[in-house]
Write a protein that holds these residues in place. Structure first.
Motif, PDB file in Angstrom:
ATOM      1  N   ASN A  74     -24.176  28.178  22.971  1.00 22.24           N
ATOM      2  CA  ASN A  74     -22.814  27.965  23.442  1.00 22.24           C
ATOM      3  C   ASN A  74     -21.819  28.815  22.656  1.00 22.24           C
ATOM      4  N   VAL A  75     -21.979  28.853  21.334  1.00 23.61           N
ATOM      5  CA  VAL A  75     -21.055  29.617  20.499  1.00 23.61           C
ATOM      6  C   VAL A  75     -21.173  31.106  20.784  1.00 23.61           C
ATOM      7  N   VAL A  76     -22.394  31.607  20.814  1.00 22.22           N
ATOM      8  CA  VAL A  76     -22.612  33.043  21.008  1.00 22.22           C
ATOM      9  C   VAL A  76     -22.102  33.505  22.372  1.00 22.22           C
ATOM     10  N   GLN A  77     -22.325  32.691  23.386  1.00 22.91           N
ATOM     11  CA  GLN A  77     -21.972  33.100  24.745  1.00 22.91           C
ATOM     12  C   GLN A  77     -20.486  32.948  25.058  1.00 22.91           C
ATOM     13  N   ASN A  78     -19.784  32.072  24.341  1.00 20.48           N
ATOM     14  CA  ASN A  78     -18.414  31.748  24.732  1.00 20.48           C
ATOM     15  C   ASN A  78     -17.348  32.135  23.723  1.00 20.48           C
ATOM     16  N   ALA A  79     -17.722  32.549  22.518  1.00 18.69           N
ATOM     17  CA  ALA A  79     -16.717  32.859  21.502  1.00 18.69           C
ATOM     18  C   ALA A  79     -16.084  34.222  21.745  1.00 18.69           C
ATOM     19  N   THR A  80     -14.782  34.292  21.514  1.00 19.71           N
ATOM     20  CA  THR A  80     -14.098  35.586  21.419  1.00 19.71           C
ATOM     21  C   THR A  80     -13.870  35.957  19.958  1.00 19.71           C
ATOM     22  N   VAL A  81     -13.882  34.946  19.085  1.00 23.16           N
ATOM     23  CA  VAL A  81     -13.884  35.204  17.642  1.00 23.16           C
ATOM     24  C   VAL A  81     -15.261  35.769  17.279  1.00 23.16           C
ATOM     25  N   PRO A  82     -15.346  36.752  16.382  1.00 27.57           N
ATOM     26  CA  PRO A  82     -16.658  37.265  15.965  1.00 27.57           C
ATOM     27  C   PRO A  82     -17.566  36.155  15.446  1.00 27.57           C
ATOM     28  N   VAL A  83     -18.864  36.264  15.720  1.00 28.97           N
ATOM     29  CA  VAL A  83     -19.840  35.232  15.371  1.00 28.97           C
ATOM     30  C   VAL A  83     -20.940  35.831  14.505  1.00 28.97           C
ATOM     31  N   ILE A  84     -21.330  35.102  13.460  1.00 28.55           N
ATOM     32  CA  ILE A  84     -22.576  35.402  12.743  1.00 28.55           C
ATOM     33  C   ILE A  84     -23.588  34.379  13.218  1.00 28.55           C
ATOM     34  N   GLU A  85     -24.580  34.828  13.952  1.00 27.69           N
ATOM     35  CA  GLU A  85     -25.516  33.920  14.603  1.00 27.69           C
ATOM     36  C   GLU A  85     -26.594  33.451  13.643  1.00 27.69           C
ATOM     37  N   THR A  86     -26.680  32.149  13.457  1.00 28.92           N
ATOM     38  CA  THR A  86     -27.812  31.566  12.746  1.00 28.92           C
ATOM     39  C   THR A  86     -28.735  30.994  13.798  1.00 28.92           C
ATOM     40  N   GLY A  87     -29.992  31.377  13.759  1.00 26.09           N
ATOM     41  CA  GLY A  87     -30.846  31.130  14.902  1.00 26.09           C
ATOM     42  C   GLY A  87     -31.714  29.904  14.790  1.00 26.09           C
ATOM     43  N   ALA A  88     -32.240  29.509  15.949  1.00 22.40           N
ATOM     44  CA  ALA A  88     -33.236  28.457  16.006  1.00 22.40           C
ATOM     45  C   ALA A  88     -34.500  28.936  15.296  1.00 22.40           C
ATOM     46  N   GLY A  89     -35.304  27.982  14.865  1.00 26.29           N
ATOM     47  CA  GLY A  89     -36.477  28.337  14.077  1.00 26.29           C
ATOM     48  C   GLY A  89     -37.787  27.971  14.746  1.00 26.29           C
ATOM     49  N   ILE A  90     -38.252  28.815  15.659  1.00 30.17           N
ATOM     50  CA  ILE A  90     -39.625  28.660  16.159  1.00 30.17           C
ATOM     51  C   ILE A  90     -40.483  29.545  15.267  1.00 30.17           C
TER      52      ILE A  90
ATOM     53  N   LYS B 281     -14.297  19.820  23.397  1.00 37.19           N
ATOM     54  CA  LYS B 281     -13.176  20.729  23.599  1.00 37.19           C
ATOM     55  C   LYS B 281     -12.681  21.320  22.282  1.00 37.19           C
ATOM     56  N   SER B 282     -12.854  20.585  21.189  1.00 33.31           N
ATOM     57  CA  SER B 282     -12.413  21.117  19.899  1.00 33.31           C
ATOM     58  C   SER B 282     -13.263  22.313  19.484  1.00 33.31           C
ATOM     59  N   VAL B 283     -14.547  22.279  19.821  1.00 31.40           N
ATOM     60  CA  VAL B 283     -15.416  23.441  19.571  1.00 31.40           C
ATOM     61  C   VAL B 283     -14.975  24.609  20.433  1.00 31.40           C
ATOM     62  N   ASP B 284     -14.775  24.341  21.711  1.00 32.19           N
ATOM     63  CA  ASP B 284     -14.369  25.406  22.632  1.00 32.19           C
ATOM     64  C   ASP B 284     -13.058  26.050  22.184  1.00 32.19           C
ATOM     65  N   GLU B 285     -12.166  25.243  21.628  1.00 35.99           N
ATOM     66  CA  GLU B 285     -10.886  25.774  21.164  1.00 35.99           C
ATOM     67  C   GLU B 285     -11.077  26.683  19.951  1.00 35.99           C
ATOM     68  N   MET B 286     -11.955  26.282  19.039  1.00 36.77           N
ATOM     69  CA  MET B 286     -12.218  27.117  17.866  1.00 36.77           C
ATOM     70  C   MET B 286     -12.760  28.482  18.266  1.00 36.77           C
ATOM     71  N   LEU B 287     -13.580  28.504  19.302  1.00 40.16           N
ATOM     72  CA  LEU B 287     -14.222  29.748  19.706  1.00 40.16           C
ATOM     73  C   LEU B 287     -13.229  30.808  20.160  1.00 40.16           C
ATOM     74  N   LYS B 288     -12.016  30.390  20.502  1.00 42.47           N
ATOM     75  CA  LYS B 288     -11.013  31.319  21.033  1.00 42.47           C
ATOM     76  C   LYS B 288      -9.858  31.559  20.059  1.00 42.47           C
ATOM     77  N   LEU B 289      -9.972  31.116  18.825  1.00 40.70           N
ATOM     78  CA  LEU B 289      -8.845  31.189  17.887  1.00 40.70           C
ATOM     79  C   LEU B 289      -8.755  32.544  17.180  1.00 40.70           C
ATOM     80  N   ASN B 290      -8.782  33.596  17.938  1.00 39.23           N
ATOM     81  CA  ASN B 290      -8.582  34.933  17.356  1.00 39.23           C
ATOM     82  C   ASN B 290      -7.217  34.986  16.690  1.00 39.23           C
ATOM     83  N   GLY B 291      -7.174  35.586  15.512  1.00 44.17           N
ATOM     84  CA  GLY B 291      -5.931  35.670  14.777  1.00 44.17           C
ATOM     85  C   GLY B 291      -5.782  34.582  13.737  1.00 44.17           C
ATOM     86  N   LEU B 292      -6.473  33.451  13.929  1.00 43.70           N
ATOM     87  CA  LEU B 292      -6.478  32.388  12.921  1.00 43.70           C
ATOM     88  C   LEU B 292      -7.830  32.304  12.225  1.00 43.70           C
ATOM     89  N   LEU B 293      -8.890  32.362  12.997  1.00 44.57           N
ATOM     90  CA  LEU B 293     -10.237  32.384  12.420  1.00 44.57           C
ATOM     91  C   LEU B 293     -10.760  33.816  12.453  1.00 44.57           C
TER      92      LEU B 293
END
Length: 415
Positions: free
Chosen positions: A210-226, A184-196
């Motif tokens: 999870n981060v990319v699909q659920n964040a409302t804060v802008p995300v810089i995606e670091t990807g998996a490495g296949i 839940k702490s991760v999920d909360e961070m994803l919605k902290l617009n105005g603070l993050l």
């Protein structure tokens, strides 16, 4: 009020003070941090041992425990990484463009800090130091949320770093660690617009998704490495063996290690059996297509699911291809736009590969293990971005800045 909100508010409150710091002040603070990490070696190793013991009790794989483990040598390397960041040019305040408009307006574009960066990552405590030092060098506050597997290590590391900052011009509250291990702490961070201002996830595919699909804060995606290595028809065998073994075996638990070896059918007929034997000697489990299994019968059968898996372990897929086109198609289908390599003496094929492969890093005759901030000369890295906006590839100091336009006039008004 939750820990996430309280600590994010505390970080946000430091941004004004951070903006006023000179490069010399930031560097002095980070040097204190580097020295403190070395001085606290015994304390940090004891905390890390708690994580290792807990991980073994929970059945954590040896490859993940290797990512988690700290040693005196690794701590010294982490501290040296901070010193390398200090030695790098500070991008904040850099003028990217300056021009004067016909109406006399003087316009200048400068680099400035992003603000407050939220970092969500998994079981590598070195990321705690790398991320913090890069953010602080660029005048950003940072809110860290590491994985539960490294909680004891991260607590100790951040405590040491904050103690070092408390004796400097940099506010210690610019560095925050979320200790709540509930998702839940991760999920909360994803919605902290105005603070993050931005969130950077670093870890496995499920975390990033999870981060990319659920964040409302802008995300810089670091990807998996296949990541793939393609041994072309003209590839030198000794070079191919060295590059492929390095890409898989040197440290299989990291995102720039090779997961699939593509082999031109002509190269395979001459060399695949010998190459597969070298991997078997290195304790690598091989999974491959029917053609590869005919040449090396101990290779297990590979499925599309295998080709789409980031193992981060001593497991390697092998696929025999007819030509460069088939190799390119396979990478396009299964790759994650991270790091891809061709081993070839054919300049035309090399250029095609470098030009046509869509990835953050594309190699000719070199191991994918070089996709790394240190190896690129960036000092520590906060992650390897596989997206196409803002930053791509290893993210060093400039990637943690944005820009501001400064406009100076002499009374102009728009008509």
């Amino acid at each position: 009020m939750s820990e996430v909100v309280l600590k994010s508010q505390a970080a946000k409150a430091t941004t004004g003070a951070l903006n006023k710091l000179t490069t010399a002040q930031k560097d002095a603070a980070l040097l204190r941090v580097a020295d403190a990490l070395v001085a606290a070696q015994e304390r940090l190793l004891a905390a890390n041992e708690e994580d290792i013991i807990r991980g073994r009790q929970q059945g954590t794989s040896e490859s993940l425990l290797d990512r988690l483990k700290l040693t005196p040598e690794r701590l010294e390397a982490i501290a040296n990484g901070v010193r390398e960041v200090v030695a790098l040019p500070d991008p904040v305040g850099e003028t990217l463009a300056a021009f004067t408009r016909p109406n006399g307006l003087s316009i200048e574009q400068r680099r400035v800090p992003i603000g407050v960066i939220g970092m969500i990552y998994e079981a590598r405590p070195n990321v705690t130091v790398d991320a913090a030092s890069l953010c602080l060098k660029t005048g950003n506050a940072v809110v860290l949320r590491g994985g539960s597997a490294a909680l004891s290590s991260n607590r100790a590391i951040v405590a040491v770093m904050r103690e070092a900052l408390s004796g400097s011009d940099m506010p210690e509250d610019a560095l925050q660690l979320i200790e709540d291990s509930d998702r839940k702490s991760v999920d909360e961070m994803l919605k902290l617009n105005g603070l993050l201002d931005v969130i950077i996830p670093r870890g496995g595919a499920s975390l990033i998704r999870n981060v990319v699909q659920n964040a409302t804060v802008p995300v810089i995606e670091t990807g998996a490495g296949i990541c793939h290595t393609f041994a072309d028809e003209s590839a030198d065998y000794a070079m191919t063996e060295a590059i492929a073994l390095n890409a898989k075996v040197q440290r299989p638990s990291v995102c720039n290690s090779m997961e699939t070896l593509l082999v031109h059918e002509a190269f395979a007929k001459q060399h695949l059996a010998a190459l597969a034997e070298r991997f078997r000697e290195a304790n690598v489990t091989l999974r491959g297509c029917d053609s590869s299994r005919r040449l090396a019968p101990w290779i297990e059968s590979a499925s599309d699911e295998d080709y789409a898996t980031e193992y981060n372990d001593y497991i390697l897929n092998i696929k025999v291809v007819q030509n460069v086109d088939e190799a390119l198609n396979h990478i396009s289908r299964f790759g994650t736009q991270h790091s891809e390599c061709i081993v070839t003496e054919n300049a035309g094929n090399a250029e095609r590969f470098l030009q046509e492969v869509d990835a953050a890093a594309v190699y000719h005759n070199a191991s994918t293990r070089f996709t790394d901030g240190f190896e690129f000369g960036f000092g520590a890295e906060i992650g390897i971005s596989t997206q196409k906006l803002h930053a791509r590839g290893p993210m060093g100091l400039p990637a943690l800045t944005t820009t501001k336009y400064r406009i100076v006039g002499s009374g102009q008004i728009r008509t």
